[in-house]
Structures are given as structure tokens and as C-alpha cells.
Motif scaffolding. Structure first.
Motif, mmCIF file in Angstrom:
data_model
loop_
_atom_site.group_PDB
_atom_site.id
_atom_site.type_symbol
_atom_site.label_atom_id
_atom_site.label_comp_id
_atom_site.label_asym_id
_atom_site.label_seq_id
_atom_site.Cartn_x
_atom_site.Cartn_y
_atom_site.Cartn_z
ATOM 1 N N GLU A 56 0.853 18.892 -5.042
ATOM 2 C CA GLU A 56 1.297 17.447 -4.646
ATOM 3 C C GLU A 56 2.849 17.039 -4.510
ATOM 4 O O GLU A 56 2.952 16.083 -3.781
ATOM 5 C CB GLU A 56 0.491 16.393 -5.443
ATOM 6 C CG GLU A 56 -0.981 16.489 -5.540
ATOM 7 C CD GLU A 56 -1.417 16.140 -4.218
ATOM 8 O OE1 GLU A 56 -0.910 15.145 -3.433
ATOM 9 O OE2 GLU A 56 -2.278 16.805 -3.764
ATOM 10 N N ILE A 57 3.531 18.206 -5.030
ATOM 11 C CA ILE A 57 4.729 17.797 -4.876
ATOM 12 C C ILE A 57 5.251 18.066 -3.352
ATOM 13 O O ILE A 57 5.220 19.222 -2.814
ATOM 14 C CB ILE A 57 5.651 18.663 -5.750
ATOM 15 C CG1 ILE A 57 5.351 18.500 -6.816
ATOM 16 C CG2 ILE A 57 7.133 18.542 -5.420
ATOM 17 C CD1 ILE A 57 6.263 19.235 -8.266
ATOM 18 N N PHE A 96 12.134 21.624 -4.525
ATOM 19 C CA PHE A 96 11.693 21.276 -5.902
ATOM 20 C C PHE A 96 10.195 21.877 -6.367
ATOM 21 O O PHE A 96 10.366 22.453 -7.485
ATOM 22 C CB PHE A 96 11.352 19.713 -6.158
ATOM 23 C CG PHE A 96 11.255 19.043 -7.455
ATOM 24 C CD1 PHE A 96 11.978 19.410 -8.314
ATOM 25 C CD2 PHE A 96 10.003 18.367 -7.674
ATOM 26 C CE1 PHE A 96 11.581 19.143 -9.782
ATOM 27 C CE2 PHE A 96 9.677 18.033 -8.961
ATOM 28 C CZ PHE A 96 10.493 18.365 -10.209
ATOM 29 N N LEU A 99 6.377 13.751 -13.893
ATOM 30 C CA LEU A 99 5.556 14.382 -14.875
ATOM 31 C C LEU A 99 5.985 16.057 -14.690
ATOM 32 O O LEU A 99 6.325 16.728 -15.826
ATOM 33 C CB LEU A 99 4.137 14.432 -14.549
ATOM 34 C CG LEU A 99 3.169 14.808 -15.790
ATOM 35 C CD1 LEU A 99 3.433 13.838 -16.880
ATOM 36 C CD2 LEU A 99 1.928 14.935 -15.016
ATOM 37 N N MET A 100 6.007 16.684 -13.695
ATOM 38 C CA MET A 100 6.213 17.913 -13.259
ATOM 39 C C MET A 100 7.682 18.301 -13.818
ATOM 40 O O MET A 100 8.073 19.505 -14.304
ATOM 41 C CB MET A 100 6.202 18.401 -11.737
ATOM 42 C CG MET A 100 4.795 18.338 -11.157
ATOM 43 S SD MET A 100 3.773 19.270 -12.367
ATOM 44 C CE MET A 100 3.599 20.785 -11.349
ATOM 45 N N LEU A 101 8.760 17.396 -13.494
ATOM 46 C CA LEU A 101 9.949 17.539 -14.037
ATOM 47 C C LEU A 101 10.027 17.783 -15.565
ATOM 48 O O LEU A 101 10.713 18.518 -16.096
ATOM 49 C CB LEU A 101 11.098 16.321 -13.768
ATOM 50 C CG LEU A 101 12.385 16.620 -13.774
ATOM 51 C CD1 LEU A 101 12.982 17.639 -12.810
ATOM 52 C CD2 LEU A 101 13.160 15.501 -13.462
ATOM 53 N N PHE A 119 -1.427 19.565 -9.083
ATOM 54 C CA PHE A 119 -0.255 18.781 -9.364
ATOM 55 C C PHE A 119 0.951 19.309 -8.323
ATOM 56 O O PHE A 119 1.781 18.591 -7.925
ATOM 57 C CB PHE A 119 0.269 18.725 -10.911
ATOM 58 C CG PHE A 119 -0.354 17.225 -11.364
ATOM 59 C CD1 PHE A 119 0.201 16.012 -10.995
ATOM 60 C CD2 PHE A 119 -1.679 17.319 -12.094
ATOM 61 C CE1 PHE A 119 -0.565 14.799 -11.701
ATOM 62 C CE2 PHE A 119 -1.958 16.022 -12.449
ATOM 63 C CZ PHE A 119 -1.409 14.924 -12.378
ATOM 64 N N ARG A 130 1.775 3.937 -2.964
ATOM 65 C CA ARG A 130 1.326 5.329 -2.956
ATOM 66 C C ARG A 130 2.778 5.990 -3.542
ATOM 67 O O ARG A 130 2.619 6.991 -4.228
ATOM 68 C CB ARG A 130 0.907 5.885 -1.613
ATOM 69 C CG ARG A 130 0.234 7.097 -1.743
ATOM 70 C CD ARG A 130 -0.196 7.483 0.012
ATOM 71 N NE ARG A 130 -1.554 6.551 0.213
ATOM 72 C CZ ARG A 130 -2.106 6.845 1.253
ATOM 73 N NH1 ARG A 130 -1.704 7.471 2.214
ATOM 74 N NH2 ARG A 130 -3.097 6.325 1.510
ATOM 75 N N GLU A 143 5.721 13.552 -9.978
ATOM 76 C CA GLU A 143 6.817 14.448 -9.765
ATOM 77 C C GLU A 143 7.613 14.239 -10.962
ATOM 78 O O GLU A 143 8.209 15.408 -11.677
ATOM 79 C CB GLU A 143 7.848 14.074 -8.472
ATOM 80 C CG GLU A 143 7.540 15.407 -7.443
ATOM 81 C CD GLU A 143 7.598 14.535 -6.132
ATOM 82 O OE1 GLU A 143 8.613 14.295 -5.363
ATOM 83 O OE2 GLU A 143 6.614 14.564 -5.218
ATOM 84 N N VAL A 189 10.200 24.285 -9.679
ATOM 85 C CA VAL A 189 9.215 24.151 -10.723
ATOM 86 C C VAL A 189 8.053 25.484 -11.092
ATOM 87 O O VAL A 189 8.024 25.982 -11.892
ATOM 88 C CB VAL A 189 8.236 23.090 -10.612
ATOM 89 C CG1 VAL A 189 7.113 22.808 -11.556
ATOM 90 C CG2 VAL A 189 9.152 21.688 -10.496
ATOM 91 N N PHE A 206 -2.693 21.956 -13.213
ATOM 92 C CA PHE A 206 -1.148 22.056 -12.806
ATOM 93 C C PHE A 206 -0.987 22.673 -11.589
ATOM 94 O O PHE A 206 -0.074 22.041 -10.758
ATOM 95 C CB PHE A 206 -0.631 23.403 -13.784
ATOM 96 C CG PHE A 206 0.533 23.725 -13.877
ATOM 97 C CD1 PHE A 206 1.742 22.615 -14.327
ATOM 98 C CD2 PHE A 206 1.235 24.909 -13.224
ATOM 99 C CE1 PHE A 206 3.045 22.889 -14.050
ATOM 100 C CE2 PHE A 206 2.586 25.146 -12.992
ATOM 101 C CZ PHE A 206 3.520 23.922 -13.474
ATOM 102 N N MET A 214 0.825 -1.225 0.067
ATOM 103 C CA MET A 214 0.092 -0.160 -0.274
ATOM 104 C C MET A 214 0.777 1.252 0.018
ATOM 105 O O MET A 214 0.984 2.088 -0.851
ATOM 106 C CB MET A 214 -0.923 -0.089 1.381
ATOM 107 C CG MET A 214 -1.802 1.254 1.278
ATOM 108 S SD MET A 214 -3.023 0.968 -0.080
ATOM 109 C CE MET A 214 -3.697 2.604 0.292
ATOM 110 N N ARG A 219 -4.936 9.797 -2.015
ATOM 111 C CA ARG A 219 -4.634 11.197 -2.436
ATOM 112 C C ARG A 219 -5.370 11.704 -3.487
ATOM 113 O O ARG A 219 -5.796 12.814 -3.605
ATOM 114 C CB ARG A 219 -3.111 11.118 -2.984
ATOM 115 C CG ARG A 219 -2.168 11.813 -2.135
ATOM 116 C CD ARG A 219 -0.748 11.599 -2.522
ATOM 117 N NE ARG A 219 -0.285 12.644 -3.459
ATOM 118 C CZ ARG A 219 1.099 12.556 -3.706
ATOM 119 N NH1 ARG A 219 1.793 11.844 -3.467
ATOM 120 N NH2 ARG A 219 1.580 13.493 -4.432
ATOM 121 N N SER A 243 3.246 9.136 -6.488
ATOM 122 C CA SER A 243 3.792 10.374 -6.247
ATOM 123 C C SER A 243 5.113 10.511 -7.247
ATOM 124 O O SER A 243 5.336 11.854 -7.706
ATOM 125 C CB SER A 243 3.910 10.698 -4.921
ATOM 126 O OG SER A 243 5.231 10.056 -4.437
#
Lengths: 276, 306
Positions: free
Chosen positions: B104-105, B110, A15-17, B101, A5, A13, B114, B98, A1, B208, A9
Motif C-alpha cells: 500500500e506504500i 520508501f 506504521l511502516m516507518l 501494508f 484517504r 506509512e 522498508v 505486512f 473524502m 482502499r 495512507s
């Protein structure tokens, strides 16, 4: 579990990078290539300039005749206009907000409608007006023109002033301070959050504005930096690599300004900058 | 008593002096140039003086709906305007997503990084955005060099001179410039959500995704809605600086939005009177849109933005 999770996450992260990299590539490209000679830039545009490091392009950019005068014009126009906007905008908002009567209500709509007049329909009259007052092709002219753009600031101040208590002003009045002193010593400091927001928006608009100098400035010693870049860009521009340096130099002040103001931006927006 | 009254009057007068500088500036630069609207009813050809111009009544307004060439042109311009606005409206949830997201970091440095990188483009002039675009995508730019070196293409692609996918590429540039900035509004809204809601949800075993789905997004919807309504109010105004700097002879047909068309008519082709007429019509429609959007916002959510 738990591991599942964590995996989730991790993907977010990553994706954001990815987004971050896409946003950053243009800046990276721009900065790296200002330290390379043109032939190295063409051969390997994304390589770090380790072996080929050179400052020659910057020397060329800084030595070009108009650079420093454009830089000075941009700074002077932005700083002076924003100061004027803050001064007359805050004063007018205060007077309108503290005296509620027919005249001030009328003035509120007078400013609102003035704000909504579409600029494209009035370009030629504006042009005639500017040249009639000898404000065309002059740094002072640009400052006067930008100063008339303080409607945005006024509405921000209006929204904020409603929540500023009047007790302090009355106390200062009883102590015998005159209106001018009272406003600057007592009221204006209370407006700081909204003043910061207005400064952020207006600096951004004026520093980056292109249409107004493009229309009203004709001689090169009065150019702003943005104009300098615009003139140097395009298929037939002859000094392209030097132009990259100018672009970086245009970016530096506004980036510093942004990094410096960053923490105030969210605070300004939450403090009622935008209704909603 | 009289002295009191005089003092009060004097005070009011001083307050009026506070307003005066701004009042005069707006009068001079916003209201006085409005006489230019008269040009729409005359055959005005600058630089010839206005006193020489002949009164033509509603001729220019009529020409916009009667002259077939004008109609075709205007139709294309409206298509561009509607397309760009529709794409922007259709993707206006992107900054919200956006922001969610981003929130959520968990690693704060970081996240800050971003946010900084994605907001920075908003502080850059369109002129610079175009310059960067040009240096990346011109025939000897990075993109073409890379593609040629990798052997994917033989001849450089003229990205910026292409008349294809103009709406899409313009939207991409707009998103590059605006995404981070537009997200700030939502980030501010997220930071205003009561933390107890999340704590309670976690105690109840919410994942989440469930927290996002049932707490974060519903809390952001009012902000989203207000911004959406403002976008609808601005449906006809895409702004012109972006399209002005990106336009060239090849992509002109697909890039010319209403604001740019008005400008090009006036400054480029010298049809100043027509451009004023068109711009007046646009202002009227925009005003109606704004009032309607405001009314919708008031009726459905009880808050207006005007």
C-alpha cells in the motif's frame, strides 16, 4: 473524502516507518559503535560518532591473527561448495528429468528421502565418516560435506525443467553436439532464473552455517568467520568491542550479496521456486 | 541397427554419469550414517567403540515413557516445542499483513527501503543475531545503559539470563529475522493479482480498505494455506541453531525445544542412545504430520506440496 484517504495512507506509512526503525536499530547500534572507543560507546551508545570517531577497533580486528584466514576460509568454502552444488545438481536433475523410467523415478525418491534424514540422529556416524576420510578439521572436508546438500537445488531444478522445451536440445543433438557440450551450452543457460534462486539460498545457508563448522572444525586457522564471532561472544569474552567490528565485517559480504541479488529474489520465487 | 542401439545405450550411460556424483554424495553423507540408528537399541557410550556396546532392545524407548525424571523433562521440552510452534502458527498471518501494508506504500523508494531493511536480517546467521542481542541487552549493553541513565531502573536487568518470557522473546527474535523474508512470498503473489480487478473495484467506488479486504487478501489465501500446512508439517521441528545460541543455564528449562534437547542429550550429557531413540520417534511423528497436512491440503484445495 480525498483528504481523509490521504490521512489514512499517511498513518499506514508511519506504521511502516516504525517497523523499519525497529528493524534497523540493531544494525545502527552495531555500526555506530565500531567507530567509538569502548568508554564512549558505554557513555552514549546511540550517538553518532562525530567527535569520537576512531578506526582503532577495526585496525585491532583486522590485525588479529585469525581474521584473514577465517575470512578466506568462509569465502572459499561458500563459493566452491555453491559452484559444486550448481554443477552436480543441475546435471543430475537434467538426467533424471529427461529420462523417465523406473530407475529415474527410484532415484527421485532416493534423493527426496535422503533429504529428509534428520541430521541429529546421524551426527556421530557422520563424525566417524569424516574423520575416517580425513575430512574432519579441513576446509576441503567442509566443502565436500556442503556439496552433498544439493537436494534442495535438485528439487528446484526438477520443478523448472518440466517447463523447458526439448526442441533446442534435439536441434543441438542433430547438429552433432555431444551431451556434455549440449547441456552446458544449450540447457544450462535456460535454467538461469532457478540457478540464481538456488545460489541465493545456498550462499545464505552456507555462509551463515554454524553447526557444521562447530562440529567438524577444531583448529583456529581453519575457522570460518561465523565461528570466530561465536568464540568471541559471551559474558566472558575479553575482546568484546573488537568483536563488534568482526561482526560488521561478517555482515558486509552477505549484505552486498543481498543487495546485488535482491531483484532476483522475487523473480525467482514467482518463477515456480515454491509450489503453491 | 545394432549401432543405433549401442549409441542409445551409450547415451543412457552418459546420462547416468550425470547423476553419479550427486548419487554418491547422498549415499555417503545421508544414507551411510543411518547405521547410527542402531545405537538406539544398544547401550552405546562414545568414545568407547560400538563393538563393546551391549544390545538392550527397546530399553531406551521404554525409558522415555517410564522413567519419571525423563518424562518430566520430556514433558517440559514438549511444552516448549508446542508453545513455540503454536505461537509461530498463530502469528503466521503477520507476514501476509505486512506484505499487504508494504504494497500500500505508494512512494516506491520508501517501499523498496522498508523491504530491504526488513529482509536483511534473514541473511544473518543466528550467531550474529545472538551477538547483536547480547550487545544490546547484556548488563552493560545499550538497553540497560539507557534505562539506568533515564532513571527508570537502578540495577541493570539481565534480559538474556532471564527465564521469564523466553517463548515470547524467542518469537520476537524469530520475527525480526524472518518477517521480511516470509513476506516476499506474499509480495510475489500480490504482484500476480490481475490489475483489472482493482481498476474495476475503484470504478465501483471501493475504498482502499475494501480493495484489501475483498481482493488482495482473498487472492493471498491459497499461498497462506500452503505455507500454513507446511508449518503444521514442521510442528515438531523448530530448528535448533536459534535456541542453541540463545540457551544458557538460566533459560534452559524454557528454551529447550525438541531438536535442541536431542542435541543436548547426545552431545552434552552423553546419553547418545536415548537421543537417537527420541529423534527416531520424532521423525516418525513428523512424517505422519507431514503426510496428514499434505492430505488436508490436497483434500481442501486440490494442491499438495509434496
Amino acid at each position: 473524502m480525498i483528504s481523509k484517504r490521504k490521512k489514512g495512507s499517511y498513518i499506514g506509512e508511519l506504521l511502516m516507518l516504525g517497523v523499519c526503525v525497529i528493524f534497523f536499530i540493531p544494525f545502527y547500534y552495531l555500526i555506530v559503535n565500531t567507530f567509538k572507543l569502548p568508554q564512549d560507546a558505554t557513555a552514549s551508545p546511540l550517538a553518532l560518532p562525530i567527535k569520537t570517531f576512531t578506526l582503532e577497533l577495526y585496525q585491532k580486528a583486522l590485525a588479529s591473527i585469525n581474521f584473514w584466514s577465517s575470512f578466506r576460509n568462509s569465502i572459499v568454502i561458500t563459493v566452491v561448495s555453491v559452484v559444486i552444488i550448481i554443477v552436480i545438481g543441475s546435471m543430475a536433475s537434467y538426467a533424471i528429468n529427461r529420462r523417465q523410467n523406473k530407475l529415474t523415478r527410484f532415484l527421485f525418491f532416493y534423493f527426496l528421502i535422503g533429504f529428509m534424514v534428520p541430521a541429529q540422529t546421524t551426527l556421530i556416524p557422520l563424525f566417524n565418516l569424516m574423520s575416517g576420510m580425513h575430512l574432519q578439521n579441513s576446509v576441503i572436508g567442509m566443502i565436500v560435506l556442503y556439496s552433498s546438500w544439493c537436494n534442495f537445488g535438485m528439487f528446484m531444478y526438477q520443478g523448472f525443467l518440466g517447463g523447458v522445451p526439448k526442441d533446442l536440445e534435439e536441434a543441438a543433438r542433430i547438429d552433432g553436439a555431444n551431451l556434455w557440450k549440449m547441456f552446458w551450452k544449450v540447457v544450462f543457460p535456460l535454467l538461469k532464473p532457478v540457478t540464481t534462486t538456488i545460489i541465493i539460498f545456498d550462499v545464505m545457508w552456507i555462509w551463515n552455517d554454524f553447526m557444521m563448522p562447530y562440529l567438524f572444525i577444531s583448529s583456529s586457522e581453519k575457522f570460518t568467520l561465523i565461528m570466530e564471532v561465536y568464540k568471541g561472544v559471551g559474558q566472558f569474552a575479553n575482546n568484546w568491542t573488537v568483536m563488534l567490528c568482526t561482526m560488521v565485517i561478517v555482515l558486509i559480504p552477505i549484505t552486498i550479496f543481498y543487495l546485488f541479488m535482491q531483484k532476483h529474489i522475487i523473480a525467482g520465487i514467482t518463477s515456480g521456486a515454491v509450489k503453491g | 541397427m545394432k549401432l543405433m542401439k549401442d549409441k542409445k545405450k551409450w547415451h543412457s550411460f552418459k546420462l547416468f554419469l550425470f547423476i553419479l556424483p550427486f548419487l554418491l554424495l547422498v549415499l555417503l553423507f545421508s544414507y551411510y550414517p543411518l547405521y547410527g540408528w542402531l545405537y538406539a537399541f544398544y547401550d552405546y557410550r562414545p568414545p568407547r567403540p560400538f563393538s563393546d556396546a551391549e544390545f538392550v532392545g527397546l530399553k531406551w524407548f521404554k525409558s522415555l515413557v517410564e522413567n519419571p525424571i525423563k518424562i518430566a523433562q520430556l514433558w517440559q521440552v514438549l511444552k516448549n516445542t508446542f508453545a513455540m510452534s503454536a505461537i509461530t502458527l498463530g502469528t503466521s498471518w503477520l507476514p501476509m499483513l505486512f506484505a499487504v501494508f508494504l504494497n500500500e506504500i505508494k512512494c516506491v523508494p520508501f517501499r523498496k527501503f522498508v523491504q530491504t531493511v526488513t529482509t536483511l536480517p534473514n541473511f544473518i546467521s543466528w550467531v550474529l543475531v545472538y551477538s547483536v542481542a547480547f550487545s544490546l541487552f547484556n548488563s552493560t549493553g545499550m538497553m540497560n545503559t539507557l534505562l539506568v541513565n533515564l532513571g527508570i531502573i537502578e540495577k541493570p536487568i539481565l534480559f538474556l539470563q532471564s527465564s521469564e518470557h523466553v517463548w515470547l522473546t524467542q518469537w520476537l527474535w524469530l520475527t525480526w529475522k524472518n518477517l521480511g523474508w516470509a513476506a516476499i512470498m506474499y509480495i510475489a503473489a500480490i504482484s500476480g493479482i490481475d490489475d483489472e480487478l482493482f481498476q474495476a473495484a475503484k470504478v465501483d467506488g471501493a475504498t482502499r480498505m475494501q480493495c484489501i479486504r475483498y481482493i488482495t487478501i482473498p487472492s493471498l489465501l491459497p499461498t497462506f494455506f500452503v505455507l500454513l500446512m507446511m508449518n503444521i508439517g514442521n510442528f515438531l521441528s523448530n530448528g535448533m541453531e536459534q535456541y542453541y545460541v540463545f540457551q544458557n543455564a538460566f533459560n534452559k528449562e524454557h528454551i529447550q525445544v525438541l531438536d535442541l534437547y536431542v542435541y543436548n542429550l547426545a552431545m552434552g550429557s552423553g546419553s547418545y542412545s536415548v537421543s537417537v531413540a527420541l529423534s527416531m520417534l520424532k521423525s516418525a511423528v513428523s512424517l505422519v504430520l507431514l503426510v496428514v497436512a499434505n492430505a488436508v491440503s490436497k483434500a481442501t484445495r486440490g494442491e499438495s506440496f509434496l
